[in-house]
Design a protein around this motif. Structure first.
Motif, PDB file in Angstrom:
ATOM      1  N   ALA A   1     -98.345  85.076 -24.313  1.00  0.00           N
ATOM      2  CA  ALA A   1     -96.902  84.903 -24.123  1.00  0.00           C
ATOM      3  C   ALA A   1     -96.107  86.012 -24.781  1.00  0.00           C
ATOM      4  O   ALA A   1     -94.924  86.212 -24.458  1.00  0.00           O
ATOM      5  CB  ALA A   1     -96.458  83.554 -24.679  1.00  0.00           C
TER       6      ALA A   1
ATOM      7  N   VAL B   1     -90.300  80.559 -24.197  1.00  0.00           N
ATOM      8  CA  VAL B   1     -91.689  80.326 -23.805  1.00  0.00           C
ATOM      9  C   VAL B   1     -91.895  78.828 -23.640  1.00  0.00           C
ATOM     10  O   VAL B   1     -91.455  78.045 -24.486  1.00  0.00           O
ATOM     11  CB  VAL B   1     -92.677  80.876 -24.861  1.00  0.00           C
ATOM     12  CG1 VAL B   1     -94.117  80.502 -24.502  1.00  0.00           C
ATOM     13  CG2 VAL B   1     -92.538  82.392 -24.999  1.00  0.00           C
TER      14      VAL B   1
ATOM     15  N   ARG C   1     -91.131  83.027 -20.322  1.00  0.00           N
ATOM     16  CA  ARG C   1     -92.542  82.995 -19.937  1.00  0.00           C
ATOM     17  C   ARG C   1     -93.110  81.580 -19.965  1.00  0.00           C
ATOM     18  O   ARG C   1     -92.688  80.745 -20.772  1.00  0.00           O
ATOM     19  CB  ARG C   1     -93.389  83.866 -20.868  1.00  0.00           C
ATOM     20  CG  ARG C   1     -93.127  85.351 -20.740  1.00  0.00           C
ATOM     21  CD  ARG C   1     -92.039  85.835 -21.670  1.00  0.00           C
ATOM     22  NE  ARG C   1     -92.440  85.872 -23.069  1.00  0.00           N
ATOM     23  CZ  ARG C   1     -91.565  85.892 -24.078  1.00  0.00           C
ATOM     24  NH1 ARG C   1     -90.264  85.844 -23.853  1.00  0.00           N
ATOM     25  NH2 ARG C   1     -92.010  85.937 -25.326  1.00  0.00           N
TER      26      ARG C   1
ATOM     27  N   LEU D   1    -100.495  83.218 -17.300  1.00  0.00           N
ATOM     28  CA  LEU D   1     -99.139  83.592 -17.690  1.00  0.00           C
ATOM     29  C   LEU D   1     -98.275  83.865 -16.465  1.00  0.00           C
ATOM     30  O   LEU D   1     -98.715  84.530 -15.518  1.00  0.00           O
ATOM     31  CB  LEU D   1     -99.159  84.857 -18.550  1.00  0.00           C
ATOM     32  CG  LEU D   1     -97.796  85.510 -18.832  1.00  0.00           C
ATOM     33  CD1 LEU D   1     -96.994  84.680 -19.822  1.00  0.00           C
ATOM     34  CD2 LEU D   1     -97.969  86.936 -19.339  1.00  0.00           C
ATOM     35  N   TRP D   2     -97.027  83.355 -16.499  1.00  0.00           N
ATOM     36  CA  TRP D   2     -96.008  83.662 -15.493  1.00  0.00           C
ATOM     37  C   TRP D   2     -94.721  84.072 -16.204  1.00  0.00           C
ATOM     38  O   TRP D   2     -94.442  83.597 -17.312  1.00  0.00           O
ATOM     39  CB  TRP D   2     -95.687  82.442 -14.630  1.00  0.00           C
ATOM     40  CG  TRP D   2     -96.820  81.906 -13.842  1.00  0.00           C
ATOM     41  CD1 TRP D   2     -97.125  82.145 -12.522  1.00  0.00           C
ATOM     42  CD2 TRP D   2     -97.834  80.983 -14.297  1.00  0.00           C
ATOM     43  NE1 TRP D   2     -98.244  81.443 -12.143  1.00  0.00           N
ATOM     44  CE2 TRP D   2     -98.712  80.724 -13.213  1.00  0.00           C
ATOM     45  CE3 TRP D   2     -98.086  80.361 -15.526  1.00  0.00           C
ATOM     46  CZ2 TRP D   2     -99.795  79.872 -13.320  1.00  0.00           C
ATOM     47  CZ3 TRP D   2     -99.187  79.521 -15.637  1.00  0.00           C
ATOM     48  CH2 TRP D   2    -100.020  79.287 -14.544  1.00  0.00           C
ATOM     49  N   THR D   3     -93.915  84.915 -15.560  1.00  0.00           N
ATOM     50  CA  THR D   3     -92.574  85.241 -16.031  1.00  0.00           C
ATOM     51  C   THR D   3     -91.568  84.693 -15.026  1.00  0.00           C
ATOM     52  O   THR D   3     -91.739  84.877 -13.811  1.00  0.00           O
ATOM     53  CB  THR D   3     -92.380  86.759 -16.183  1.00  0.00           C
ATOM     54  OG1 THR D   3     -93.335  87.254 -17.125  1.00  0.00           O
ATOM     55  CG2 THR D   3     -90.974  87.094 -16.669  1.00  0.00           C
TER      56      THR D   3
END
Length: 252
Positions: A48, A120, A146, A172-174
């Motif tokens: 993150a 996050v 994130r 992980l994604w943004t």
């Protein structure tokens, strides 16, 4: 309010059109409690890129190990858990470890708690819960925030990163800004053009005055593309995209 509704509608469509009121009926009590191994906790926070001063929310926080690890890195953290016994256990651990006042735990439904101030969000849930959470994550979290998930992905929303940590999968994604739609682009020399962008999560393509743009990328609120060999870079807001030598306004 209209701008919020525009963002919400666009992202709900991108996530399959699910309606959040219906989601609230699904409870995180449907997810069995399985602790995340300490090395995976640290791997999730590393992925993150959690920074001091940022805000982490852990959905389905169990005994609180992820939020407590976050505050040790200088972040603030909230754990959301439906099981009152686990909430009590997490609070007791925080007191014992001297973290009381720096980390908070609430008994709440993960589908109704606000995510708007989260930098996050961490998850260790089940695939169907991730899918049903997806519209909430996209519509409430700010661009550039994130999402990190232990074990399970987000279906048709492809992760930006996927690692194995101690033989466990971490994703992980943004959160992307809303760049999709029609924009009137004005350059610093006063010339104008119509920018049309198609968006699916963070994937973007489009045209500038009818000619295909190239190398289009959207990372949070940062948009970049090339047209006729000229690079364009800008920051996407609700109604504008602001670049160094250009500016675009959304066309309703």
């Amino acid at each position: 309010m209209r701008l919020v509704c525009h963002r919400r509608a666009f992202l709900l469509a991108a996530a399959g059109g699910a309606a959040l009121p219906a989601l609230a009926r699904a409870r995180d009590a449907d997810v069995p409690y399985v602790p995340t191994p300490p090395e995976v906790v640290e791997g999730m926070l590393d992925m993150a890129g959690l920074k001091p001063g940022e805000r982490l929310i852990d959905l389905g926080s169990g005994d609180g190990r992820i939020p407590m690890a976050a505050v040790r890195r200088g972040a603030s953290a909230l754990g959301v858990e439906i099981d009152s016994d686990l909430v009590a256990r997490a609070r007791a651990k925080a007191r014992f470890q001297g973290l009381e006042g720096r980390v908070h735990f609430v008994r709440d439904d993960l589908f109704t708690v606000s995510l708007r101030d989260a930098d996050v969000v961490t998850l260790y849930l089940l695939p169907n819960i991730n899918e049903r959470l997806k519209p909430k994550l996209l519509s409430e979290m700010k661009p550039g925030a994130r999402v990190v998930s232990h074990a399970f992905d987000m279906g048709d929303w492809p992760p930006e990163q996927h690692r194995e940590v101690s033989e466990k999968h971490v994703y992980l994604w943004t959160i992307p800004a809303i760049a999709g739609g029609a924009w009137r682009l004005t350059r610093s020399d006063g010339s104008t053009a119509t920018l049309a962008i198609e968006q699916r999560y963070s994937r973007v393509s489009g045209t500038l005055d009818g000619r295909a743009i190239r190398d289009a990328q959207l990372a949070g609120a940062a948009l970049s593309f090339t047209s006729d060999g000229v690079p364009y870079r800008g920051i996407v807001g609700d109604r504008t995209i602001v670049g160094d030598a250009w500016r675009a306004e959304r066309i309703d």
